[in-house]
Motif scaffolding. Structure first.
Motif, mmCIF file in Angstrom:
data_model
loop_
_atom_site.group_PDB
_atom_site.id
_atom_site.type_symbol
_atom_site.label_atom_id
_atom_site.label_comp_id
_atom_site.label_asym_id
_atom_site.label_seq_id
_atom_site.Cartn_x
_atom_site.Cartn_y
_atom_site.Cartn_z
ATOM 1 N N ALA A 88 0.857 -1.188 0.000
ATOM 2 C CA ALA A 88 0.000 0.000 0.000
ATOM 3 C C ALA A 88 0.891 1.235 0.000
ATOM 4 N N PRO A 89 1.260 1.709 -1.187
ATOM 5 C CA PRO A 89 2.212 2.820 -1.229
ATOM 6 C C PRO A 89 1.633 4.157 -0.769
ATOM 7 N N LEU A 90 0.337 4.345 -0.867
ATOM 8 C CA LEU A 90 -0.259 5.610 -0.422
ATOM 9 C C LEU A 90 -0.381 5.629 1.092
ATOM 10 N N LEU A 91 -0.284 6.802 1.665
ATOM 11 C CA LEU A 91 -0.373 6.943 3.119
ATOM 12 C C LEU A 91 -1.804 6.772 3.593
ATOM 13 N N SER A 92 -1.957 6.018 4.678
ATOM 14 C CA SER A 92 -3.278 5.919 5.304
ATOM 15 C C SER A 92 -3.497 7.150 6.184
ATOM 16 N N ALA A 93 -4.712 7.300 6.674
ATOM 17 C CA ALA A 93 -5.016 8.451 7.530
ATOM 18 C C ALA A 93 -4.212 8.400 8.824
ATOM 19 N N ALA A 94 -4.011 7.193 9.357
ATOM 20 C CA ALA A 94 -3.239 7.056 10.595
ATOM 21 C C ALA A 94 -1.767 7.403 10.367
ATOM 22 N N GLN A 95 -1.217 6.997 9.242
ATOM 23 C CA GLN A 95 0.171 7.326 8.941
ATOM 24 C C GLN A 95 0.340 8.828 8.708
ATOM 25 N N PHE A 96 -0.621 9.423 8.016
ATOM 26 C CA PHE A 96 -0.581 10.862 7.785
ATOM 27 C C PHE A 96 -0.656 11.615 9.114
ATOM 28 N N ALA A 97 -1.567 11.192 9.992
ATOM 29 C CA ALA A 97 -1.709 11.839 11.301
ATOM 30 C C ALA A 97 -0.443 11.636 12.140
ATOM 31 N N GLY A 98 0.150 10.448 12.082
ATOM 32 C CA GLY A 98 1.377 10.193 12.832
ATOM 33 C C GLY A 98 2.534 11.057 12.367
ATOM 34 N N ALA A 99 2.562 11.357 11.077
ATOM 35 C CA ALA A 99 3.640 12.188 10.546
ATOM 36 C C ALA A 99 3.454 13.649 10.905
ATOM 37 N N ILE A 100 2.214 14.099 11.035
ATOM 38 C CA ILE A 100 1.945 15.521 11.243
ATOM 39 C C ILE A 100 1.722 15.865 12.719
ATOM 40 N N LEU A 101 1.047 15.008 13.466
ATOM 41 C CA LEU A 101 0.660 15.351 14.838
ATOM 42 C C LEU A 101 1.826 15.370 15.821
ATOM 43 N N SER A 102 2.821 14.565 15.597
ATOM 44 C CA SER A 102 3.961 14.556 16.513
ATOM 45 C C SER A 102 4.702 15.903 16.521
ATOM 46 N N PRO A 103 5.004 16.501 15.372
ATOM 47 C CA PRO A 103 5.628 17.835 15.412
ATOM 48 C C PRO A 103 4.700 18.915 15.968
ATOM 49 N N ILE A 104 3.402 18.792 15.746
ATOM 50 C CA ILE A 104 2.469 19.773 16.305
ATOM 51 C C ILE A 104 2.473 19.679 17.824
ATOM 52 N N ALA A 105 2.487 18.465 18.361
ATOM 53 C CA ALA A 105 2.556 18.280 19.814
ATOM 54 C C ALA A 105 3.869 18.832 20.367
ATOM 55 N N SER A 106 4.936 18.692 19.620
ATOM 56 C CA SER A 106 6.225 19.241 20.048
ATOM 57 C C SER A 106 6.177 20.763 20.114
ATOM 58 N N VAL A 107 5.517 21.388 19.156
ATOM 59 C CA VAL A 107 5.374 22.848 19.166
ATOM 60 C C VAL A 107 4.592 23.287 20.401
ATOM 61 N N LEU A 108 3.501 22.595 20.695
ATOM 62 C CA LEU A 108 2.691 22.960 21.864
ATOM 63 C C LEU A 108 3.439 22.728 23.172
ATOM 64 N N PHE A 109 4.229 21.656 23.242
ATOM 65 C CA PHE A 109 5.016 21.392 24.441
ATOM 66 C C PHE A 109 6.021 22.513 24.689
ATOM 67 N N TRP A 110 6.736 22.918 23.654
ATOM 68 C CA TRP A 110 7.733 23.969 23.840
ATOM 69 C C TRP A 110 7.092 25.321 24.084
ATOM 70 N N LEU A 111 5.874 25.509 23.597
ATOM 71 C CA LEU A 111 5.146 26.731 23.924
ATOM 72 C C LEU A 111 4.806 26.767 25.413
ATOM 73 N N ALA A 112 4.418 25.627 25.979
ATOM 74 C CA ALA A 112 4.139 25.557 27.418
ATOM 75 C C ALA A 112 5.405 25.808 28.231
ATOM 76 N N ILE A 113 6.524 25.247 27.823
ATOM 77 C CA ILE A 113 7.791 25.482 28.513
ATOM 78 C C ILE A 113 8.190 26.952 28.387
ATOM 79 N N LEU A 114 7.909 27.549 27.243
ATOM 80 C CA LEU A 114 8.191 28.972 27.043
ATOM 81 C C LEU A 114 7.394 29.829 28.018
ATOM 82 N N LEU A 115 6.130 29.507 28.197
ATOM 83 C CA LEU A 115 5.302 30.253 29.146
ATOM 84 C C LEU A 115 5.762 30.028 30.588
ATOM 85 N N PHE A 116 6.200 28.814 30.904
ATOM 86 C CA PHE A 116 6.720 28.536 32.241
ATOM 87 C C PHE A 116 7.993 29.329 32.508
#
Length: 152
Positions: A88-116
């Motif tokens: 299955a060469p095309l990305l599934s929805a779970a693979q697409f979400a796994g590729a995109i959501l991890s960096p978004i969570a990292s941005v939010l984590f560092w934003l929280a540390i920035l506020l702290f």
């Protein structure tokens, strides 16, 4: 009866929390920008992978298609950590979400540390209002009666 107490985290003469806050703030700003760049890179890599896989049909032999698929999937894996299977060469929805959501969570984590870090840096001016409720209790003398044992 109510009493409002202001709790000061640090005094204006105490500089250690401000120093720690400044270091956390500086590191968090750098990591926040790194996370944003990583998020944009992940998005561009996923878009590149989709166009790379769609162009597989332009190759005439199966070996060329497999080599191009290997190149595309390896680039995606190195950038995002997402593994694509050959059937299955095309990305599934779970693979697409796994590729995109991890960096978004990292941005939010560092934003929280920035506020702290900012909170620690501004600790000389920080006052937390705490409400304290006081209930008047009458003083009764302790007498021996029901429920009390005599001392021997």
């Amino acid at each position: 009866m109510r009493r409002l107490i202001y709790l000061r985290v640090a005094d204006r003469d105490v500089h250690l929390p401000r120093l720690i806050g400044a270091f956390i703030l500086a590191a968090a700003v750098l990591m926040f920008f790194h996370a944003i760049f990583s998020m944009v890179d992940s998005w561009n890599t996923v878009k590149y992978y989709n166009s790379c896989v769609e162009s597989l049909s332009s190759y005439s032999t199966t070996d060329e298609q497999r080599a191009q698929f290997t190149f595309c999937s390896d680039a995606l894996y190195r950038a995002t950590g997402v593994v694509v299977r050959g059937e299955a060469p095309l990305l599934s929805a779970a693979q697409f979400a796994g590729a995109i959501l991890s960096p978004i969570a990292s941005v939010l984590f560092w934003l929280a540390i920035l506020l702290f870090g900012y909170l620690l840096y501004r600790s000389g001016d920080l006052e937390l209002p705490i409400e304290e409720r006081i209930r008047e209790v009458p003083d009764y003398p302790v007498t021996q009666g029901k429920g009390f044992k005599k001392k021997k």
